[in-house]
Design a protein around this motif. Structure first.
Motif, PDB file in Angstrom:
ATOM      1  N   GLN A   5      31.094  36.786  55.461  1.00 11.83           N
ATOM      2  CA  GLN A   5      31.010  38.251  55.512  1.00 11.83           C
ATOM      3  C   GLN A   5      32.415  38.821  55.573  1.00 11.83           C
ATOM      4  OE1 GLN A   5      28.480  38.923  59.034  1.00 11.83           O
ATOM      5  NE2 GLN A   5      26.739  39.175  57.645  1.00 11.83           N
ATOM      6  N   LYS A   6      32.750  39.695  54.616  1.00  7.93           N
ATOM      7  CA  LYS A   6      34.087  40.310  54.628  1.00  7.93           C
ATOM      8  C   LYS A   6      33.966  41.791  54.963  1.00  7.93           C
ATOM      9  CE  LYS A   6      37.458  42.801  52.538  1.00  7.93           C
ATOM     10  NZ  LYS A   6      37.476  44.039  51.759  1.00  7.93           N
ATOM     11  N   PHE A   7      34.776  42.249  55.907  1.00 11.84           N
ATOM     12  CA  PHE A   7      34.761  43.657  56.289  1.00 11.84           C
ATOM     13  C   PHE A   7      36.105  44.287  55.957  1.00 11.84           C
ATOM     14  CE2 PHE A   7      31.499  41.632  58.734  1.00 11.84           C
ATOM     15  CZ  PHE A   7      30.442  42.533  58.674  1.00 11.84           C
ATOM     16  N   ARG A 149      47.557  43.987  47.107  1.00 13.42           N
ATOM     17  CA  ARG A 149      46.737  44.982  47.790  1.00 13.42           C
ATOM     18  C   ARG A 149      45.254  44.754  47.498  1.00 13.42           C
ATOM     19  NH1 ARG A 149      49.175  49.249  50.190  1.00 13.42           N
ATOM     20  NH2 ARG A 149      47.263  49.095  51.413  1.00 13.42           N
ATOM     21  N   GLY A 150      44.457  44.833  48.530  1.00 13.59           N
ATOM     22  CA  GLY A 150      43.008  44.619  48.379  1.00 13.59           C
ATOM     23  C   GLY A 150      42.626  43.143  48.377  1.00 13.59           C
ATOM     24  N   GLY A 151      43.591  42.269  48.677  1.00 13.57           N
ATOM     25  CA  GLY A 151      43.384  40.834  48.494  1.00 13.57           C
ATOM     26  C   GLY A 151      42.438  40.149  49.474  1.00 13.57           C
ATOM     27  N   SER A 152      41.982  40.856  50.508  1.00 11.81           N
ATOM     28  CA  SER A 152      41.052  40.205  51.454  1.00 11.81           C
ATOM     29  C   SER A 152      39.737  39.816  50.777  1.00 11.81           C
ATOM     30  CB  SER A 152      40.731  41.131  52.624  1.00 11.81           C
ATOM     31  OG  SER A 152      41.899  41.432  53.332  1.00 11.81           O
ATOM     32  N   ASP A 153      39.345  40.569  49.750  1.00  8.47           N
ATOM     33  CA  ASP A 153      38.123  40.195  49.015  1.00  8.47           C
ATOM     34  C   ASP A 153      38.281  38.784  48.450  1.00  8.47           C
ATOM     35  OD1 ASP A 153      37.219  42.830  49.370  1.00  8.47           O
ATOM     36  OD2 ASP A 153      38.101  43.493  47.472  1.00  8.47           O
ATOM     37  N   THR A 154      39.488  38.506  47.958  1.00  8.04           N
ATOM     38  CA  THR A 154      39.748  37.205  47.342  1.00  8.04           C
ATOM     39  C   THR A 154      39.729  36.091  48.383  1.00  8.04           C
ATOM     40  OG1 THR A 154      40.971  38.267  45.595  1.00  8.04           O
ATOM     41  CG2 THR A 154      41.421  35.932  45.934  1.00  8.04           C
ATOM     42  N   ALA A 207      38.983  50.017  39.516  1.00  7.31           N
ATOM     43  CA  ALA A 207      37.894  50.233  40.482  1.00  7.31           C
ATOM     44  C   ALA A 207      38.235  49.403  41.713  1.00  7.31           C
ATOM     45  CB  ALA A 207      36.554  49.798  39.893  1.00  7.31           C
ATOM     46  N   GLN A 208      38.630  50.094  42.735  1.00  7.42           N
ATOM     47  CA  GLN A 208      39.193  49.482  43.936  1.00  7.42           C
ATOM     48  C   GLN A 208      38.206  48.608  44.701  1.00  7.42           C
ATOM     49  OE1 GLN A 208      40.341  52.950  46.086  1.00  7.42           O
ATOM     50  NE2 GLN A 208      41.252  51.680  47.673  1.00  7.42           N
ATOM     51  N   VAL A 209      36.920  48.799  44.420  1.00  8.84           N
ATOM     52  CA  VAL A 209      35.893  48.255  45.313  1.00  8.84           C
ATOM     53  C   VAL A 209      35.961  46.728  45.453  1.00  8.84           C
ATOM     54  CG1 VAL A 209      34.112  48.330  43.493  1.00  8.84           C
ATOM     55  CG2 VAL A 209      33.435  48.423  45.897  1.00  8.84           C
TER      56      VAL A 209
END
Ligand code: ADP
Ligand code: ASP
Ligand code: MG
Length: 411
Positions: A5-7, A149-154, A207-209
């Motif tokens: 689970q990523k928040f 930036r936004g790399g936690s999704d990865t 798309a940043q999502v």
């Protein structure tokens, strides 16, 4: 089941939100699952760290930037672990280095090359919930790197792949992936499913999502991603392999990206090896070049325009200045006030006339197109940045994306 689970930052942006996330994680654990949680820095922490940095220097070494930026996630993993502990579950926070997230050496936009399973498996076997810092890893020299930036999704998808997880849930501040950014177009619709390829294009196009690398990694390892809201229990969007090409929508979504700068090189000699010389120099400094246009040759002379991320503009101009005489570039210019607006859809490849509809929508709004590029499943245009949101709204309307599509509801 093993659940990742990523928040994201907004989901853990305030103390009460951290406690709410803790409750959700503990509920998942108590349903009989092993749980690995990945978190981003709280709220706007990463932006604030950058602001602080630029108050100290204009010229930060990238290694030190990574050292600074990685601290944001260290705050959120410790706080979330404390909140989980309060709810009576065993928990351990781990940094990227402690997990063994190995990356290449490209500071500030590193790519994960390997994840060590041993530590995580040992801690999970001991009954712990694991809370892992997103966005960071270590290189061969054991120096801290960050993933862009936004790399936690990865990070989340890479852990799902390494541990062969059953589910990878990305919790954010919207209910899923929409036909466009719902902040720009309130009528945007949530998609129930989207293919890896379409999501990859949308992510690359602004798309940043989801972070583009997370989608790439999910596609390679066949991991379905469930994008959903951390503020409710509604089902979100499933990002997965295409099941039926027949159902593909002509246009699935619209994206825009304002992190764009355009560079024009004028009166460049028209002979073999020139483009190689120019773009080799940029690649050598890890600058991603996006669109490239070479204008029609006249008297053995060309003009070449290309785009880079706005954050790479300064470095790009330094390189152009350095190679200008060697390559025989007569002059050059740059424009930061541009944006890229794109439409994406797997059905585009079999439907002629999509480009002309796009250009019609933009013409009706008197929006000038400075550059155009196409692939099988996307068309992108460079426009003035002040017109980007107007362009997104016009395209969303032109392709009827605010209306329920038969393909989405029956997929
Ligand atoms: P997080 O902090 O959870 O990682 P982000 O801010 O990185 O969240 O991403 C979520 C945001 O992405 C949303 O608030 C939304 O404004 C933006 N966004 C852009 N395009 C889309 C899209 N097509 N669908 C959903 N959200 C989008
Ligand atoms: N905190 C990092 C950022 O703001 C990483 C992330 O949120 O995914 O970019
Ligand atoms: Mg994000």
């Amino acid at each position: 089941m093993l659940v990742i689970q990523k928040f994201g930052g907004s989901s853990v942006g305030k103390p009460e939100r951290i406690r709410r996330v803790a409750k959700r994680v503990v509920d998942t654990k108590r349903q009989g699952n092993d749980v690995v949680v990945v978190v981003s820095a709280m709220g706007d922490t990463t932006d604030e760290l950058l602001e602080l940095m630029y108050k100290v220097t204009d010229n930060p070494p990238k290694r030190e930037m990574d050292m600074l930026l990685s601290t944001g996630e260290q705050i959120s993993i410790s706080l979330l672990s404390m909140a989980i502990n309060d709810l009576g579950e065993k928990v351990k926070s781990l940094t990227g280095a402690q997990v063994g997230i190995r990356t290449d050496n490209v500071h500030t936009k590193a790519r994960i090359v390997d994840v060590d399973r041993d530590r995580m498996q040992k801690e999970l076997a001991g009954g712990n919930i694991l809370v892992v810092a997103g966005f960071q890893g270590i290189n061969d020299a054991n120096d801290i790197t960050t993933l862009g930036r936004g790399g936690s999704d990865t990070t989340a998808v890479a852990l799902a792949a390494a541990l062969n997880a059953d589910v990878c849930e990305i919790f954010t501040d919207v209910d899923g992936v929409y036909t466009t950014d719902p902040r720009v177009v309130p009528e945007a619709r949530k998609l129930n499913t989207i293919t890896y390829d379409e999501m990859l294009e949308l992510a690359h196009l602004g798309a940043q999502v989801l972070h583009p690398r997370s989608v790439e990694c999910a596609k390679i390892y066949g991991i379905p991603i469930h994008v959903r809201s951390s503020f409710n229990h509604n089902p979100g969007t499933l990002v997965k392999e295409v099941e039926n090409m027949e159902k593909a929508m002509v246009v699935t979504g619209v994206a825009h990206d304002i992190n764009v700068a355009r560079i024009g090189l004028f009166d460049v000699p028209d002979k073999p090896g020139i483009a190689w010389q120019i773009f080799r120099s940029l690649a050598g400094e890890n600058i991603n070049v996006d669109m490239i246009i070479q204008s029609a040759m006249r008297d053995d002379i060309n003009d070449i325009s290309f785009t880079v991320g706005r954050t790479d503009l300064r470095k790009t101009l330094e390189i152009v200045e350095k190679i200008k005489d060697e390559v025989n570039i007569k002059s050059y210019s740059h424009d930061e006030d541009v944006a890229k607006v794109s439409i994406v859809g797997a059905g585009m490849v079999t439907n002629p006339g999509v480009a002309s509809l796009m250009f019609e929508a933009l013409a009706q709004e008197s929006i000038n197109l400075e550059m155009i590029s196409t692939s099988e499943i996307k068309i992108s245009c460079i426009v003035k940045s002040t017109q980007a949101e107007k362009a997104v709204r016009a395209l969303h309307k032109k392709f009827n994306l605010d209306q329920e599509q038969p393909c989405d509801c029956c997929s």
